[in-house]
Design a protein around this motif. Structure first.
Motif, PDB file in Angstrom:
ATOM      1  N   ASP A   1      12.223   7.513  14.806  1.00  9.19           N
ATOM      2  CA  ASP A   1      12.874   7.018  16.023  1.00  9.19           C
ATOM      3  C   ASP A   1      13.396   5.601  15.779  1.00  9.19           C
ATOM      4  O   ASP A   1      13.003   4.651  16.438  1.00  9.19           O
ATOM      5  N   TYR A   2      14.284   5.484  14.824  1.00  4.64           N
ATOM      6  CA  TYR A   2      14.797   4.180  14.407  1.00  4.64           C
ATOM      7  C   TYR A   2      15.338   3.334  15.562  1.00  4.64           C
ATOM      8  O   TYR A   2      14.978   2.162  15.673  1.00  4.64           O
ATOM      9  N   PRO A   3      16.169   3.876  16.457  1.00  2.00           N
ATOM     10  CA  PRO A   3      16.706   3.034  17.535  1.00  2.00           C
ATOM     11  C   PRO A   3      15.630   2.459  18.462  1.00  2.00           C
ATOM     12  O   PRO A   3      15.810   1.380  19.028  1.00  2.00           O
ATOM     13  N   ASN A   4      14.521   3.163  18.613  1.00  2.00           N
ATOM     14  CA  ASN A   4      13.475   2.730  19.554  1.00  2.00           C
ATOM     15  C   ASN A   4      12.190   2.298  18.856  1.00  2.00           C
ATOM     16  O   ASN A   4      11.148   2.174  19.498  1.00  2.00           O
ATOM     17  N   ARG A   5      12.244   2.065  17.568  1.00  2.00           N
ATOM     18  CA  ARG A   5      11.029   1.802  16.796  1.00  2.00           C
ATOM     19  C   ARG A   5      10.228   0.609  17.288  1.00  2.00           C
ATOM     20  O   ARG A   5       9.002   0.637  17.272  1.00  2.00           O
ATOM     21  N   LYS A   6      10.894  -0.432  17.746  1.00  2.00           N
ATOM     22  CA  LYS A   6      10.186  -1.637  18.210  1.00  2.00           C
ATOM     23  C   LYS A   6       9.340  -1.349  19.458  1.00  2.00           C
ATOM     24  O   LYS A   6       8.352  -2.011  19.704  1.00  2.00           O
ATOM     25  N   GLN A   7       9.716  -0.347  20.210  1.00  2.00           N
ATOM     26  CA  GLN A   7       8.957   0.043  21.402  1.00  2.00           C
ATOM     27  C   GLN A   7       7.587   0.606  20.991  1.00  2.00           C
ATOM     28  O   GLN A   7       6.600   0.399  21.678  1.00  2.00           O
ATOM     29  N   TYR A   8       7.542   1.319  19.874  1.00  2.00           N
ATOM     30  CA  TYR A   8       6.311   1.963  19.417  1.00  2.00           C
ATOM     31  C   TYR A   8       5.577   1.158  18.346  1.00  2.00           C
ATOM     32  O   TYR A   8       4.365   1.281  18.198  1.00  2.00           O
ATOM     33  N   VAL A   9       6.347   0.379  17.584  1.00  2.00           N
ATOM     34  CA  VAL A   9       5.776  -0.453  16.526  1.00  2.00           C
ATOM     35  C   VAL A   9       6.346  -1.862  16.707  1.00  2.00           C
ATOM     36  O   VAL A   9       7.324  -2.239  16.057  1.00  2.00           O
ATOM     37  N   PRO A  10       5.733  -2.639  17.603  1.00  2.00           N
ATOM     38  CA  PRO A  10       6.277  -3.959  17.932  1.00  2.00           C
ATOM     39  C   PRO A  10       6.435  -4.906  16.744  1.00  2.00           C
ATOM     40  O   PRO A  10       7.328  -5.752  16.748  1.00  2.00           O
ATOM     41  N   ASP A  11       5.608  -4.758  15.722  1.00  3.36           N
ATOM     42  CA  ASP A  11       5.722  -5.665  14.583  1.00  3.36           C
ATOM     43  C   ASP A  11       6.653  -5.143  13.482  1.00  3.36           C
ATOM     44  O   ASP A  11       6.740  -5.729  12.414  1.00  3.36           O
TER      45      ASP A  11
ATOM     46  N   THR B   1       0.849  -1.194   0.000  1.00  7.64           N
ATOM     47  CA  THR B   1       0.000   0.000   0.000  1.00  7.64           C
ATOM     48  C   THR B   1       0.886   1.247   0.000  1.00  7.64           C
ATOM     49  O   THR B   1       2.089   1.167   0.213  1.00  7.64           O
ATOM     50  N   ARG B   2       0.257   2.383  -0.183  1.00  8.78           N
ATOM     51  CA  ARG B   2       0.950   3.666  -0.093  1.00  8.78           C
ATOM     52  C   ARG B   2       0.693   4.305   1.269  1.00  8.78           C
ATOM     53  O   ARG B   2       0.742   5.520   1.411  1.00  8.78           O
ATOM     54  N   VAL B   3       0.457   3.489   2.261  1.00 11.41           N
ATOM     55  CA  VAL B   3       0.240   3.961   3.628  1.00 11.41           C
ATOM     56  C   VAL B   3       1.518   3.683   4.409  1.00 11.41           C
ATOM     57  O   VAL B   3       2.022   2.559   4.411  1.00 11.41           O
ATOM     58  N   HIS B   4       2.052   4.723   5.059  1.00  7.90           N
ATOM     59  CA  HIS B   4       3.302   4.535   5.790  1.00  7.90           C
ATOM     60  C   HIS B   4       3.076   4.393   7.294  1.00  7.90           C
ATOM     61  O   HIS B   4       2.085   4.866   7.836  1.00  7.90           O
ATOM     62  N   CYS B   5       4.024   3.775   7.925  1.00  9.41           N
ATOM     63  CA  CYS B   5       4.069   3.571   9.373  1.00  9.41           C
ATOM     64  C   CYS B   5       3.999   4.925  10.087  1.00  9.41           C
ATOM     65  O   CYS B   5       4.504   5.930   9.583  1.00  9.41           O
ATOM     66  N   LYS B   6       3.437   4.902  11.264  1.00 11.07           N
ATOM     67  CA  LYS B   6       3.291   6.144  12.037  1.00 11.07           C
ATOM     68  C   LYS B   6       4.628   6.781  12.406  1.00 11.07           C
ATOM     69  O   LYS B   6       4.692   7.974  12.671  1.00 11.07           O
ATOM     70  N   LEU B   7       5.705   6.007  12.400  1.00  9.47           N
ATOM     71  CA  LEU B   7       7.026   6.557  12.730  1.00  9.47           C
ATOM     72  C   LEU B   7       7.797   7.057  11.508  1.00  9.47           C
ATOM     73  O   LEU B   7       8.870   7.628  11.642  1.00  9.47           O
ATOM     74  N   PHE B   8       7.235   6.871  10.339  1.00  9.48           N
ATOM     75  CA  PHE B   8       7.926   7.262   9.109  1.00  9.48           C
ATOM     76  C   PHE B   8       7.800   8.764   8.892  1.00  9.48           C
ATOM     77  O   PHE B   8       6.713   9.318   8.913  1.00  9.48           O
ATOM     78  N   ASP B   9       8.935   9.410   8.658  1.00  7.82           N
ATOM     79  CA  ASP B   9       8.948  10.833   8.324  1.00  7.82           C
ATOM     80  C   ASP B   9       8.916  10.920   6.801  1.00  7.82           C
ATOM     81  O   ASP B   9       9.908  10.654   6.130  1.00  7.82           O
ATOM     82  N   ALA B  10       7.748  11.273   6.264  1.00  8.90           N
ATOM     83  CA  ALA B  10       7.539  11.261   4.814  1.00  8.90           C
ATOM     84  C   ALA B  10       8.367  12.315   4.079  1.00  8.90           C
ATOM     85  O   ALA B  10       8.577  12.203   2.872  1.00  8.90           O
ATOM     86  N   ASP B  11       8.838  13.334   4.773  1.00  9.28           N
ATOM     87  CA  ASP B  11       9.644  14.377   4.124  1.00  9.28           C
ATOM     88  C   ASP B  11      11.080  13.936   3.891  1.00  9.28           C
ATOM     89  O   ASP B  11      11.688  14.289   2.886  1.00  9.28           O
ATOM     90  N   VAL B  12      11.633  13.175   4.818  1.00 11.75           N
ATOM     91  CA  VAL B  12      13.022  12.734   4.676  1.00 11.75           C
ATOM     92  C   VAL B  12      13.151  11.245   4.366  1.00 11.75           C
ATOM     93  O   VAL B  12      14.238  10.746   4.159  1.00 11.75           O
ATOM     94  N   CYS B  13      12.023  10.540   4.358  1.00 10.13           N
ATOM     95  CA  CYS B  13      11.997   9.095   4.065  1.00 10.13           C
ATOM     96  C   CYS B  13      12.867   8.292   5.039  1.00 10.13           C
ATOM     97  O   CYS B  13      13.658   7.442   4.633  1.00 10.13           O
ATOM     98  N   ARG B  14      12.706   8.583   6.296  1.00 11.49           N
ATOM     99  CA  ARG B  14      13.427   7.855   7.345  1.00 11.49           C
ATOM    100  C   ARG B  14      12.517   7.688   8.558  1.00 11.49           C
ATOM    101  O   ARG B  14      11.577   8.450   8.754  1.00 11.49           O
ATOM    102  N   CYS B  15      12.844   6.742   9.390  1.00 18.22           N
ATOM    103  CA  CYS B  15      12.115   6.523  10.635  1.00 18.22           C
ATOM    104  C   CYS B  15      12.414   7.670  11.604  1.00 18.22           C
ATOM    105  O   CYS B  15      13.561   8.096  11.729  1.00 18.22           O
TER     106      CYS B  15
END
Length: 154
Positions: free
Chosen positions: A62-72, A46-60
């Motif tokens: 909070d990459y180091p802590n992403r599993k805390q907020y997005v367990p899957d 899909t063209r739906v991005h994760c809640k942690l994705f920064d669509a302007d820079v195309c990066r997470c």
């Protein structure tokens, strides 16, 4: 010392953490919501991005802590890449795993992190946040079959 770049000298398993992380081109394709058809096993992009994705820079965000907020959120490793058939064909990890080299637009080749965007590989400006949806299943309204084809040169 060899002048050959690390991704040509080393296997994915031999790379340092820094080398491994530098392979990410910042396309954002792996941060998109996907659904798996329970009957067929087919993965629906899909063209739906994760809640942690920064669509302007195309990066997470909070990459180091992403599993805390997005367990899957899936942690890509040299040991699971083969099982992740949904990874885009343009992905550096997949390309190297399949014995292909990095594409000309990859920042490690071009020396420019913006090259992935200018080449039309990234999803910058093409997605909607999962937080904007009333129901997670609404992401299926944004199915994007064009994202499974090779983006950029082969």
């Amino acid at each position: 010392m060899s002048r050959e770049p690390f991704w040509r000298r080393k296997t994915l398993e031999q790379m340092t953490v820094a080398e491994w992380e530098s392979l990410c081109d910042g396309c954002g394709l792996c941060c998109l919501v996907r659904f798996e058809d329970e009957e067929t096993g087919e993965v629906i992009p899909t063209r739906v991005h994760c809640k942690l994705f920064d669509a302007d820079v195309c990066r997470c965000k909070d990459y180091p802590n992403r599993k805390q907020y997005v367990p899957d959120c899936i942690k890509l490793t040299p040991h699971n890449i083969e099982a992740l058939e949904w990874m885009p064909r343009s992905c550096a990890y997949r390309r190297l795993h399949e014995g292909r080299d990095l594409a000309d637009w990859h920042p490690l080749i071009s020396g420019d992190p913006g090259s992935v965007h200018r080449a039309g590989i990234s999803v910058r400006g093409q997605t909607v946040s999962e937080e904007a949806l009333a129901d997670p299943e609404d992401a299926l309204d944004f199915a994007a079959w064009d994202l499974v084809i090779e983006r950029g040169d082969d």
